[in-house]
Design an enzyme around this catalytic site. Structure first.
Site, PDB file in Angstrom:
ATOM      1  N   ALA A 169       0.827  -1.218   0.000  1.00  0.00           N
ATOM      2  CA  ALA A 169       0.000   0.000   0.000  1.00  0.00           C
ATOM      3  C   ALA A 169       0.852   1.255   0.000  1.00  0.00           C
ATOM      4  O   ALA A 169       0.466   2.271   0.571  1.00  0.00           O
ATOM      5  CB  ALA A 169      -0.927   0.001   1.209  1.00  0.00           C
ATOM      6  N   ARG A 184      -2.068   7.529 -11.688  1.00  0.00           N
ATOM      7  CA  ARG A 184      -3.125   7.453 -12.690  1.00  0.00           C
ATOM      8  C   ARG A 184      -4.499   7.795 -12.125  1.00  0.00           C
ATOM      9  O   ARG A 184      -5.444   8.037 -12.883  1.00  0.00           O
ATOM     10  CB  ARG A 184      -3.144   6.052 -13.318  1.00  0.00           C
ATOM     11  N   GLN A 222       8.159   2.027   3.206  1.00  0.00           N
ATOM     12  CA  GLN A 222       8.975   1.915   2.006  1.00  0.00           C
ATOM     13  C   GLN A 222       9.293   3.343   1.574  1.00  0.00           C
ATOM     14  O   GLN A 222       8.497   4.001   0.918  1.00  0.00           O
ATOM     15  CB  GLN A 222       8.247   1.160   0.888  1.00  0.00           C
ATOM     16  N   THR A 262       7.632  -3.877  -6.466  1.00  0.00           N
ATOM     17  CA  THR A 262       6.887  -4.735  -5.546  1.00  0.00           C
ATOM     18  C   THR A 262       7.807  -5.653  -4.747  1.00  0.00           C
ATOM     19  O   THR A 262       7.537  -5.938  -3.575  1.00  0.00           O
ATOM     20  CB  THR A 262       5.862  -5.570  -6.319  1.00  0.00           C
ATOM     21  N   ASN A 301     -32.664  28.382  19.879  1.00  0.00           N
ATOM     22  CA  ASN A 301     -31.703  27.771  20.800  1.00  0.00           C
ATOM     23  C   ASN A 301     -30.349  28.442  20.836  1.00  0.00           C
ATOM     24  O   ASN A 301     -29.494  28.072  21.640  1.00  0.00           O
ATOM     25  CB  ASN A 301     -31.519  26.292  20.427  1.00  0.00           C
ATOM     26  N   ALA A 346     -51.136  29.855  18.876  1.00  0.00           N
ATOM     27  CA  ALA A 346     -50.470  30.087  17.605  1.00  0.00           C
ATOM     28  C   ALA A 346     -49.898  31.491  17.537  1.00  0.00           C
ATOM     29  O   ALA A 346     -50.495  32.456  18.032  1.00  0.00           O
ATOM     30  CB  ALA A 346     -51.454  29.867  16.461  1.00  0.00           C
TER      31      ALA A 346
END
Length: 463
Positions: free
Chosen positions: A10, A16, A73, A79, A386, A423
């Protein structure tokens, strides 16, 4: 049984991908590719998982945390060089090491287990995971001998006309006898155009030493896909989505249109749940039996209770009870808990609030930083005020309260049990239990006033 280890490659940047995000951290169905790989490895009986990191090392470490050990690495020299970085941790250990690339998110633990089993049964020193590619162009070919072992591993550019017609390809996943692996890596040369040390060269070294090198062919070529660009990333996304959705349907979940349903691998769904198109379920979401989700709902890190219905809504980091109706077009923000048999209607936003059983917030309201009791009716357009620009305050609405439309509840404030709020009221003081609170200016009607205004406008030449 032999001890088993894993090395995950990894370290590459993934140029790309054309992205500032390191390749192995690109998500597939909401989870980074390298996490998919490590999650599958964790299902095997492994002594250690070692991840080789380079570009974006700290971010990869943060993602995997305690799931793996890490080796840097510093220079990306191929690899073979990458695997060699794990030498200090593995070189003296007996057993088998599986090497997997961190950009192969579709690999399953079942395939990796079968690879390991085949390796052991064949008495091999190295085993290549292979697949039959519909179009093998660009892939390395695996050429077998009469015994079925690997006679040759040849790159496409080096293959003969006969070898080019072979469609069994090297997927880049391997099993090795651990000691033999690190001994052979010492002999790998970088005498090539790229000046790099390639892991497949280990195969040829071991063959030249007379060791058994074999191959295990998986039936699913799609599973071996390595993601190197955005096109392959999209292909992996579609494959993973299909795999996840199919598994849920096999388990008794109804997906009305699985092509347009997105479920992350960490989501749990009970039997007899129905999910409509356009729904996105992610994180540690759990959907209980009988729930109906969607269409076009986005649910992240939530528990949705049995027989609840979520329509065209967004819910994050919240708990929804049983037989709750949410939506359409509701937004339930984090740290919200909705009780059983409640209703959260259209264009309602709830944030950091507990709402009791059988309470209703039916439409066009904002309820934030509140504690709402049971059997409460919150009228259309109600707002818990609030925030004063510096601090957030709590609104408490006790059981059996009725709040009329367009009420402003200015926190901190408590609306007592069984009370009514008229209301259009702006409530700034606590309301006693069983009281009616009216907090609005008295209506005044001025007779003929409008008519006088019109006449005055005409006299001044207005139209």
């Amino acid at each position: 049984m032999k001890k088993r280890y894993a090395v995950v490659l990894a370290a590459g940047q993934g140029t790309r991908m054309k992205s500032s995000l390191y390749k192995v951290l690109h998500p597939v169905m909401g989870r980074p590719m390298v996490q998919h790989v490590v999650d599958q490895l964790k299902k095997l009986d492994l002594e250690e998982i070692i991840t080789i990191v380079g570009f974006g090392a700290e971010k990869v470490k943060d993602q995997l945390e305690n799931d793996s050990q890490f080796v840097i690495q510093a220079e990306q020299l191929g690899t073979g060089h990458a695997v060699l970085q794990a030498e200090q941790l593995l070189r003296n250990k007996e057993g088998t090491t599986v090497v997997v690339c961190g950009d192969t998110p579709l690999l399953t633990n079942a395939t990796l287990q079968a690879l390991l089993n085949h390796h052991d049964q064949a008495g091999a020193v190295a085993t290549i995971l292979t697949a039959k590619a519909p179009d093998p162009t660009g892939y390395g070919r695996v050429i077998r001998n009469e015994a079925g072992h690997v006679a040759k591993n040849v790159e496409h550019k080096d293959a003969s006309e006969v070898e080019l017609h072979v469609n069994e390809i090297n997927t880049g996943t391997y099993c090795f006898d651990n000691r033999a692996l690190f001994q052979a890596l010492q002999e790998v040369s970088n005498d090539n155009a790229q000046g790099e040390y390639y892991l497949p060269d280990v195969i040829e070294i071991l063959k030249d030493q007379g060791e058994i090198v074999t191959a295990y062919q998986t039936d699913d070529f799609e599973e071996t896909l390595g993601v190197n660009d955005r096109i392959a990333l999209s292909q992996a996304e579609q494959s993973m989505k299909k795999r996840i959705n199919n598994q849920h349907m096999r388990n008794g979940v109804s997906l009305i249109d699985p092509v347009h349903t997105y479920i992350s691998p960490s989501v749990g769904i009970d039997q007899d749940v129905t999910i409509h198109p356009g729904s996105i379920l992610s994180g540690n979401t759990q959907i209980k039996s009988g729930a109906i989700i969607g269409p076009n709902s986005e649910i992240t890190d939530c528990i949705i209770g049995s027989d609840s219905i979520i329509k065209q809504s967004v819910i994050t980091n919240s708990v929804i009870g049983q037989r709750v109706q949410v939506g359409p077009y509701a937004h339930i923000r984090p740290q919200t808990k909705i009780g059983n048999d409640a209703k959260i209607g259209n264009f309602v936003e709830i944030k950091k609030t507990a709402i009791g059983d059988k309470s209703k917030v039916s439409h066009l309201s904002y309820i934030g930083d509140a504690e709402v009791g049971s059997n409460v009716n919150v009228g259309c357009g109600t707002i818990t005020v609030n925030y004063d620009g510096a601090n957030k305050y709590v609104t408490t609405i006790e059981d059996d309260v009725f709040i009329g439309c367009n009420a402003n509840l200015v926190a901190p404030v408590t609306i007592g049990e069984g009370s009514f709020v008229a209301a259009g009221s702006t409530i700034t003081k606590d309301v006693p239990r069983e009281a009616l609170s009216i907090a609005r200016a008295r209506q005044t009607n001025k007779e003929e006033y409008a008519k006088k205004m019109k006449n005055a406008k005409k006299a001044n030449g207005g139209s």
